[in-house]
Design a protein around this motif. Structure first.
Motif, PDB file in Angstrom:
ATOM      1  N   ARG A 163       0.799  -1.225   0.000  1.00 59.78           N
ATOM      2  CA  ARG A 163       0.000   0.000   0.000  1.00 59.78           C
ATOM      3  C   ARG A 163       0.834   1.278   0.000  1.00 59.78           C
ATOM      4  O   ARG A 163       0.352   2.323  -0.451  1.00 59.78           O
ATOM      5  N   ASN A 164       2.053   1.231   0.503  1.00 61.71           N
ATOM      6  CA  ASN A 164       2.803   2.464   0.748  1.00 61.71           C
ATOM      7  C   ASN A 164       4.182   2.432   0.095  1.00 61.71           C
ATOM      8  O   ASN A 164       4.936   1.453   0.257  1.00 61.71           O
TER       9      ASN A 164
ATOM     10  N   HIS B 158       0.171   6.376  -1.076  1.00 59.01           N
ATOM     11  CA  HIS B 158      -0.629   5.419  -0.302  1.00 59.01           C
ATOM     12  C   HIS B 158      -1.787   4.925  -1.163  1.00 59.01           C
ATOM     13  O   HIS B 158      -2.512   5.727  -1.761  1.00 59.01           O
ATOM     14  N   ARG B 159      -1.946   3.619  -1.215  1.00 56.33           N
ATOM     15  CA  ARG B 159      -3.064   2.993  -1.928  1.00 56.33           C
ATOM     16  C   ARG B 159      -4.131   2.630  -0.898  1.00 56.33           C
ATOM     17  O   ARG B 159      -3.947   1.713  -0.103  1.00 56.33           O
ATOM     18  N   PHE B 160      -5.240   3.363  -0.914  1.00 56.21           N
ATOM     19  CA  PHE B 160      -6.310   3.108   0.040  1.00 56.21           C
ATOM     20  C   PHE B 160      -7.060   1.823  -0.290  1.00 56.21           C
ATOM     21  O   PHE B 160      -7.779   1.292   0.543  1.00 56.21           O
TER      22      PHE B 160
ATOM     23  N   TRP C 269      -8.494   8.151  -8.614  1.00 55.60           N
ATOM     24  CA  TRP C 269      -9.608   7.369  -8.083  1.00 55.60           C
ATOM     25  C   TRP C 269     -10.288   6.641  -9.245  1.00 55.60           C
ATOM     26  O   TRP C 269     -10.978   7.240 -10.043  1.00 55.60           O
TER      27      TRP C 269
END
Length: 783
Positions: free
Chosen positions: A417-418, A466-468, A499
């Motif tokens: 994610r990061n 960051h990938r939410f 998004w």
């Protein structure tokens, strides 16, 4: 102005066509090798056991990556292929219409994005790589461009800057230069980077302070797929206001020696590459080009000036892998250009030279983090020596700048994610400036710049992506710049977002603060007082700044189609304008926003502002099924406010620009391995702006007098141009590939107006037009 004899190029084209056809007449089945590496997009660690499959082949052709991420597919018949790349735990990716020719092995260096979902939870849709930036932290207003696009697009003539004219938001106001206007900004706001570090302007016949020139000094023989960014840049990009060309050099073939020779109107070009050492792994890549303009002038085929015009350039890269997947590379490029004219009226000597060498060393501390150290040294020098023989007026200038840079970049993939990236760039800038002129009635010459010394800049940045989830990515960062001149520091926050709220639908946004140093001679220009003394009032100029905000929407309504639109707003401030005590309309309207090159010797203050805003739309069909199309429309306003407090149009406010490109490829020949290609481009844009001419005052004075109370109110007629590129690609039986191409610039021979002036001879206004029809013939052989 260029004039070309029409018969000679056609005869040359016919001879090359016959030569190539004879080589292709007895072909057997031709095959080639596809090889390369697959790495993780965030950490750039090798991806093991990734599958590379060429779709729709019989028998099936493919391979899997080894422990170092490398793969190899042999005996691939020449032609175009769709490639699917897949690996457990990663999102699938596709490459469409990959060209495989007989003359060179195909080398692919690709990145995959780690998946955030479990395979039993969801079916992951494959992602096309077309147009996706190489820099995975670029969220908006960024795209990659390929070497093939630079070669293929009509009017590009192997030049990245001219190729970018086909993209939304990009225009030009001068056919004789490849300087580009991005979203209404001055061309001086563009940053050129190579291999991760800023480089001198990489163009021939460049003027002091310019970002472009007449001809690119970059050969497509050495370029890899690169990025072009036009707004809201990620935090790692500093010293840029309008755009960034982030160029990459490809590695040479580390297993096989390959060569390319190219001949055409723009020069004679030769390239070589191959492995270093018996074990392979290390490689070299070399390229050299020499201008044929003077040769063609001697043959009577081309008339570009009254003097001798020459240029040459070279580039190289040596790549050596090190342990733990690291590497050491040494690279460089340089160009020399000159024009010498001697007539009964004047004597003119001009040169423009530049070069850079660099060393990149990347080492991995442990899995998923690396440190890249870059050391580079660049030099740029431009000057001229002019003598008007009629009135004995002389002018001399020579500007030399050197830059020693050290860059450290640390990248860590914290988890799926990061991703964290940070770095620092230190630059020592040495300079040597001299400009003077001498009036015929004066005994002494007037020195406008006489300065040598050095200064420093330090840039630092940090950013986090960051990938939410599988659909939302956000990256935030800070960039700081310190300039020793004026002892000034800027802190520039940056943010970007993508998004993917539905399959095929993406909303993107970005915002940030950006700054760019003025050309160094501006800081040291001598402001001469009435008593002959001088001061350097510009040493305390602030860094010009721009706050960017962008909102975009992308819809991939078919796998090969994309619709994209962006709206943007840019606020520029701390822009150099005239001093508070300036008198007259001319001084009151001066702003560095309207400078495209050079510098001024007036006293400047950082009190000016400006704003750019607009809407852009792109409809693009990626190269699939043998054809592609691209259509862009940009509607924009570009305004500035100078010392007089009046908001005016900038000189670059064309208001609109539209482009339509299309290309088609046909497979021909007995063995169906040769190709004929046709590419077209049509461009329409608002005309150049200027201060209107006061005809009455001009007639009274005998020279051009402009009404600067109406600065840049007058817009010249619209700019329109059509370009065509024809090519014939022949895959020869001995493992060679030949390409014959003819680029016809401005095929309708429309004379777009560049500027208007007053002529004392006719006692009226006359128009200076831009270039007419120019055919550019080229032949390339790969073996």
């Amino acid at each position: 102005m260029k004039k070309l004899n029409g018969l000679a190029p056609l005869l040359l084209l016919s001879m090359l066509f016959l030569f190539a056809s004879a080589d292709a007449s007895a072909q057997t089945l031709l095959t080639q090798t596809i090889k390369g590496t697959i790495v993780d997009g965030a950490s750039e660690e090798p991806v093991v056991a990734a599958n590379i499959l060429l779709l729709h082949t019989d028998p099936v052709l493919g391979a899997a990556t080894e422990y170092d991420g490398s793969f190899r597919i042999e005996n691939v018949p020449v032609g175009r292929y769709t490639v699917r790349i897949s690996c457990l735990g990663y999102d699938e990716a596709y490459i469409n219409e990959l060209e495989v020719g007989a003359g060179k092995e195909v080398v692919l260096n690709l990145k995959l994005q780690e998946s955030l979902v479990k395979l039993e939870d969801v079916v992951v849709t494959g992602k096309r790589l077309d147009g996706t930036p190489n820099n995975d932290l670029a969220s908006v207003s960024a795209r990659s461009f390929s070497v093939e696009q630079t070669k293929r697009y009509a009017a590009a003539i192997n030049d990245p800057a001219r190729m970018a004219l086909s993209f939304a938001g990009v225009s030009t106001n001068d056919d004789e230069s490849n300087e580009i206007v991005i979203r209404g900004n001055s061309p001086r706001g563009l940053l050129w980077r190579m291999e991760g570090v800023e480089i001198p302007n990489p163009n021939h016949f460049a003027e002091q302070g310019a970002s472009g020139g007449g001809i690119s000094a970059l050969s497509v023989n050495v370029l890899a797929n690169s990025d072009f960014l036009v707004s809201a840049f990620p935090a790692e990009y500093g010293n840029a206001l309008s755009g960034v060309f982030d160029l990459k050099l490809r590695n040479g073939n580390n297993e096989k020696r390959e060569y390319a020779i190219q001949a055409g109107v723009m020069g004679l070009d030769a390239a070589a590459e191959g492995p270093i050492g018996p074990k392979g792994g290390a490689s070299y890549l070399l390229n050299y080009r020499y201008s044929t303009l003077t040769l063609l002038e001697g043959l009577g085929l081309l008339n570009i000036s009254d003097g001798v015009v020459t240029f040459q350039d070279a580039a190289f890269k040596v790549h050596v892998p090190t342990k733990n997947n690291g590497y050491l590379s040494v690279w460089g490029m340089g160009g020399l250009s000159s024009e010498n004219t001697d007539t009964p009226f004047d004597d003119f000597r001009y040169f423009s030279n530049r070069g850079v060498v660099g060393l990149n060393y990347r080492t991995y501390f442990k899995k998923n983090d690396y440190l890249e150290t870059i050391l580079s040294y660049g030099i740029g020098s431009v000057g001229d020596d002019y003598l008007n023989k009629l009135n004995n007026y002389t002018d001399f200038e020579e500007f030399t700048e050197r830059a020693l840079r050290v860059s450290l970049l640390y990248n860590r993939k914290i988890n799926a994610r990061n991703t964290f990236r940070a770095g620092v760039i230190g630059s020592r800038l040495d300079y040597d400036f001299l400009e003077w002129y001498k009036l015929p009635e004066e005994a002494e010459r007037v020195t406008e710049v006489l300065e040598d010394g050095n200064t420093e800049t330090v840039q630092a940045y940090a950013q986090l992506k960051h990938r939410f989830g599988t659909r939302l990515n956000v990256n935030v960062g800070l960039h700081a710049t310190h300039l020793a001149i004026g002892d000034q520091t800027t802190i520039e926050p940056r943010v970007g977002m993508r998004w993917n709220y539905r399959d095929g639908h993406v909303i993107s946004a970005g915002a940030g603060l950006h700054s760019r140093m003025d050309p160094l001679p501006i800081y040291f220009a001598r402001v001469i007082a009435a008593d002959g003394t001088f001061s350097q009032a510009n040493r305390n100029l602030e860094l010009p700044k721009a706050a960017h905000a962008v909102l975009g929407y992308e819809w991939r309504f078919q796998p090969e189609w994309r619709f994209q639109t962006e709206v943007y707003y840019q606020h520029l401030y701390d822009v150099p304008i005239a001093s508070p005590g300036v008198q007259g309309d001319f001084g009151g309207s001066i702003s560095a926003i309207n400078f495209n090159s050079g510098y001024v010797t007036d006293s400047l203050f950082s009190d000016g502002t400006g704003r750019n805003y607009g809407l852009e739309m792109t409809v693009e069909r990626f190269f699939t099924g043998g054809w592609y199309a691209l259509s862009t429309v940009s509607l924009y306003q570009s305004k500035y406010t100078a010392r007089d407090g009046i908001e005016r149009n900038t000189r670059y406010n064309g208001n609109y620009v539209a482009n339509v490109l299309a290309g088609k490829e046909w497979v021909v020949g007995k063995r169906q391995v040769n190709k004929i290609g046709v590419n077209i481009r049509y461009s329409l844009a608002g005309g150049n702006r200027q201060a209107p001419i006061d005809l009455g005052a001009s007639r009274n004075s005998g020279f051009t007098v402009r009404d600067y109370s109406r600065a840049f109110e007058e817009q010249l007629p619209f700019y329109m141009r059509a370009d065509v590129r024809l090519s014939y690609r022949i895959n020869g039986k001995r493992g060679t590939t030949s390409v014959i191409s003819l680029d016809v610039q401005n095929v309708t021979n429309r004379r777009n107006i560049w500027r208007t002036f007053y002529s004392a001879n006719t006692n009226n206004i006359f128009e200076v037009t831009q270039l007419g029809l120019i055919p550019i013939l080229n032949y390339r052989l790969e073996f």
